[in-house]
Design a protein around this motif. Structure first.
Motif, PDB file in Angstrom:
ATOM      1  N   LYS A 256       0.836  -1.209   0.000  1.00 30.23           N
ATOM      2  CA  LYS A 256       0.000   0.000   0.000  1.00 30.23           C
ATOM      3  C   LYS A 256       0.866   1.251   0.000  1.00 30.23           C
ATOM      4  O   LYS A 256       0.610   2.204  -0.741  1.00 30.23           O
ATOM      5  N   GLU A 257       1.904   1.258   0.824  1.00 28.40           N
ATOM      6  CA  GLU A 257       2.813   2.407   0.859  1.00 28.40           C
ATOM      7  C   GLU A 257       3.546   2.575  -0.471  1.00 28.40           C
ATOM      8  O   GLU A 257       3.690   3.694  -0.971  1.00 28.40           O
ATOM      9  N   ALA A 258       3.966   1.459  -1.063  1.00 35.05           N
ATOM     10  CA  ALA A 258       4.638   1.526  -2.366  1.00 35.05           C
ATOM     11  C   ALA A 258       3.665   2.026  -3.434  1.00 35.05           C
ATOM     12  O   ALA A 258       4.046   2.803  -4.324  1.00 35.05           O
ATOM     13  N   GLY A 259       2.425   1.609  -3.347  1.00 32.83           N
ATOM     14  CA  GLY A 259       1.406   2.088  -4.288  1.00 32.83           C
ATOM     15  C   GLY A 259       1.203   3.585  -4.165  1.00 32.83           C
ATOM     16  O   GLY A 259       1.037   4.284  -5.185  1.00 32.83           O
ATOM     17  N   ARG A 260       1.205   4.099  -2.925  1.00 33.14           N
ATOM     18  CA  ARG A 260       1.069   5.557  -2.735  1.00 33.14           C
ATOM     19  C   ARG A 260       2.269   6.298  -3.335  1.00 33.14           C
ATOM     20  O   ARG A 260       2.108   7.339  -3.976  1.00 33.14           O
ATOM     21  N   ARG A 261       3.460   5.755  -3.113  1.00 24.86           N
ATOM     22  CA  ARG A 261       4.655   6.388  -3.688  1.00 24.86           C
ATOM     23  C   ARG A 261       4.601   6.362  -5.214  1.00 24.86           C
ATOM     24  O   ARG A 261       4.956   7.342  -5.888  1.00 24.86           O
ATOM     25  N   LEU A 262       4.133   5.230  -5.768  1.00 26.42           N
ATOM     26  CA  LEU A 262       4.021   5.131  -7.226  1.00 26.42           C
ATOM     27  C   LEU A 262       2.982   6.108  -7.756  1.00 26.42           C
ATOM     28  O   LEU A 262       3.192   6.736  -8.805  1.00 26.42           O
ATOM     29  N   GLU A 263       1.881   6.264  -7.032  1.00 31.63           N
ATOM     30  CA  GLU A 263       0.833   7.223  -7.443  1.00 31.63           C
ATOM     31  C   GLU A 263       1.403   8.643  -7.475  1.00 31.63           C
ATOM     32  O   GLU A 263       1.181   9.391  -8.434  1.00 31.63           O
ATOM     33  N   ILE A 264       2.160   8.991  -6.457  1.00 31.17           N
ATOM     34  CA  ILE A 264       2.780  10.334  -6.423  1.00 31.17           C
ATOM     35  C   ILE A 264       3.766  10.490  -7.578  1.00 31.17           C
ATOM     36  O   ILE A 264       3.800  11.531  -8.257  1.00 31.17           O
ATOM     37  N   ALA A 265       4.546   9.437  -7.851  1.00 32.44           N
ATOM     38  CA  ALA A 265       5.511   9.495  -8.955  1.00 32.44           C
ATOM     39  C   ALA A 265       4.787   9.660 -10.293  1.00 32.44           C
ATOM     40  O   ALA A 265       5.245  10.417 -11.163  1.00 32.44           O
ATOM     41  N   VAL A 266       3.650   8.996 -10.467  1.00 31.81           N
ATOM     42  CA  VAL A 266       2.876   9.133 -11.707  1.00 31.81           C
ATOM     43  C   VAL A 266       2.350  10.561 -11.829  1.00 31.81           C
ATOM     44  O   VAL A 266       2.428  11.169 -12.909  1.00 31.81           O
ATOM     45  N   TYR A 267       1.813  11.125 -10.722  1.00 35.22           N
ATOM     46  CA  TYR A 267       1.319  12.501 -10.764  1.00 35.22           C
ATOM     47  C   TYR A 267       2.459  13.477 -11.099  1.00 35.22           C
ATOM     48  O   TYR A 267       2.289  14.415 -11.867  1.00 35.22           O
ATOM     49  N   VAL A 268       3.629  13.228 -10.500  1.00 31.73           N
ATOM     50  CA  VAL A 268       4.778  14.098 -10.780  1.00 31.73           C
ATOM     51  C   VAL A 268       5.172  13.962 -12.251  1.00 31.73           C
ATOM     52  O   VAL A 268       5.441  14.969 -12.932  1.00 31.73           O
ATOM     53  N   THR A 269       5.200  12.751 -12.760  1.00 30.62           N
ATOM     54  CA  THR A 269       5.546  12.528 -14.162  1.00 30.62           C
ATOM     55  C   THR A 269       4.550  13.208 -15.087  1.00 30.62           C
ATOM     56  O   THR A 269       4.940  13.860 -16.076  1.00 30.62           O
ATOM     57  N   ILE A 270       3.262  13.084 -14.776  1.00 27.86           N
ATOM     58  CA  ILE A 270       2.229  13.752 -15.587  1.00 27.86           C
ATOM     59  C   ILE A 270       2.416  15.268 -15.505  1.00 27.86           C
ATOM     60  O   ILE A 270       2.341  15.975 -16.526  1.00 27.86           O
ATOM     61  N   GLY A 271       2.682  15.749 -14.309  1.00 28.84           N
ATOM     62  CA  GLY A 271       2.892  17.196 -14.138  1.00 28.84           C
ATOM     63  C   GLY A 271       4.089  17.688 -14.925  1.00 28.84           C
ATOM     64  O   GLY A 271       4.025  18.718 -15.611  1.00 28.84           O
ATOM     65  N   VAL A 272       5.194  16.998 -14.834  1.00 28.67           N
ATOM     66  CA  VAL A 272       6.403  17.388 -15.563  1.00 28.67           C
ATOM     67  C   VAL A 272       6.133  17.322 -17.073  1.00 28.67           C
ATOM     68  O   VAL A 272       6.540  18.209 -17.837  1.00 28.67           O
ATOM     69  N   THR A 273       5.431  16.260 -17.515  1.00 29.10           N
ATOM     70  CA  THR A 273       5.105  16.126 -18.934  1.00 29.10           C
ATOM     71  C   THR A 273       4.237  17.288 -19.399  1.00 29.10           C
ATOM     72  O   THR A 273       4.466  17.860 -20.482  1.00 29.10           O
ATOM     73  N   LEU A 274       3.240  17.660 -18.603  1.00 29.40           N
ATOM     74  CA  LEU A 274       2.373  18.792 -18.960  1.00 29.40           C
ATOM     75  C   LEU A 274       3.168  20.089 -19.024  1.00 29.40           C
ATOM     76  O   LEU A 274       2.987  20.907 -19.935  1.00 29.40           O
ATOM     77  N   VAL A 275       4.044  20.263 -18.033  1.00 30.35           N
ATOM     78  CA  VAL A 275       4.860  21.485 -18.029  1.00 30.35           C
ATOM     79  C   VAL A 275       5.743  21.523 -19.267  1.00 30.35           C
ATOM     80  O   VAL A 275       5.854  22.565 -19.939  1.00 30.35           O
ATOM     81  N   GLN A 276       6.372  20.440 -19.609  1.00 26.14           N
ATOM     82  CA  GLN A 276       7.221  20.408 -20.795  1.00 26.14           C
ATOM     83  C   GLN A 276       6.396  20.611 -22.072  1.00 26.14           C
ATOM     84  O   GLN A 276       6.839  21.310 -23.000  1.00 26.14           O
ATOM     85  N   PHE A 277       5.198  19.984 -22.090  1.00 26.91           N
ATOM     86  CA  PHE A 277       4.325  20.157 -23.247  1.00 26.91           C
ATOM     87  C   PHE A 277       3.905  21.622 -23.396  1.00 26.91           C
ATOM     88  O   PHE A 277       3.939  22.191 -24.489  1.00 26.91           O
ATOM     89  N   LEU A 278       3.523  22.232 -22.284  1.00 24.69           N
ATOM     90  CA  LEU A 278       3.148  23.649 -22.325  1.00 24.69           C
ATOM     91  C   LEU A 278       4.354  24.519 -22.694  1.00 24.69           C
ATOM     92  O   LEU A 278       4.225  25.510 -23.434  1.00 24.69           O
ATOM     93  N   ASN A 279       5.516  24.170 -22.193  1.00 26.75           N
ATOM     94  CA  ASN A 279       6.732  24.906 -22.536  1.00 26.75           C
ATOM     95  C   ASN A 279       7.017  24.774 -24.038  1.00 26.75           C
ATOM     96  O   ASN A 279       7.402  25.746 -24.684  1.00 26.75           O
ATOM     97  N   LEU A 280       6.816  23.579 -24.559  1.00 28.42           N
ATOM     98  CA  LEU A 280       7.016  23.357 -25.984  1.00 28.42           C
ATOM     99  C   LEU A 280       6.034  24.186 -26.800  1.00 28.42           C
ATOM    100  O   LEU A 280       6.430  24.825 -27.799  1.00 28.42           O
ATOM    101  N   ILE A 281       4.780  24.213 -26.393  1.00 23.92           N
ATOM    102  CA  ILE A 281       3.770  25.007 -27.085  1.00 23.92           C
ATOM    103  C   ILE A 281       4.132  26.518 -27.013  1.00 23.92           C
ATOM    104  O   ILE A 281       4.038  27.255 -27.994  1.00 23.92           O
TER     105      ILE A 281
END
Length: 144
Positions: A112-137
């Motif tokens: 469960k704790e590893a799942g929470r860490r993975l969820e946070i990592a996915v949100y961070v990855t999505i956030g970074v991807t969005l920021v890079q995508f917006l930066n690219l645009i």
């Protein structure tokens, strides 16, 4: 209704209801050794209470009942010992099961704790991807 009338080894079958002294009781008990319960009970009911036959029948029935009680007590003791051993084995199995359950619960907590860490990592990855995508645009529109 006499059960042993045809048996020549039985004193009553040889004729006469003469009084038997009390010292004949052991001999009568010996005669009853190989007889069935039904025969002994019938002989007892056919004899007057206190008579040597009645006393012998009563003694033989008491002896057999005592033997049966002893055998039953021994069997009960053996069954009790087996039950005690089974209960002890079940207690050991229950302890093992409890330990295994605790281990699985610990693993689930870790998962469960590893799942929470993975969820946070996915949100961070999505956030970074969005920021890079917006930066690219932004870069694309800035160069136009």
């Amino acid at each position: 209704m006499a059960v042993f009338i045809d048996d020549p080894t039985v004193p009553e079958a040889r004729g006469g209801d003469e009084a038997k002294p009390a010292d004949n009781v052991p001999a009568l008990v010996e005669l009853l050794r190989n007889r069935s319960y039904a025969e002994i009970r019938q002989r007892m009911y056919d004899s007057a209470p206190g008579s040597p036959w009645w006393t012998a029948c009563r003694s033989e029935l008491d002896l057999r009942n005592g033997q049966q009680a002893a055998e039953a007590s021994l069997a009960m003791s053996r069954a009790s010992e087996k039950m005690r051993a089974s209960v002890q084995h079940f207690e050991q199995l229950a302890d093992t099961l409890r330990e295994a359950t605790n281990d699985v619960a610990d693993l689930l907590r870790g998962t469960k704790e590893a799942g929470r860490r993975l969820e946070i990592a996915v949100y961070v990855t999505i956030g970074v991807t969005l920021v890079q995508f917006l930066n690219l645009i932004f870069e694309v529109f800035r160069r136009r």
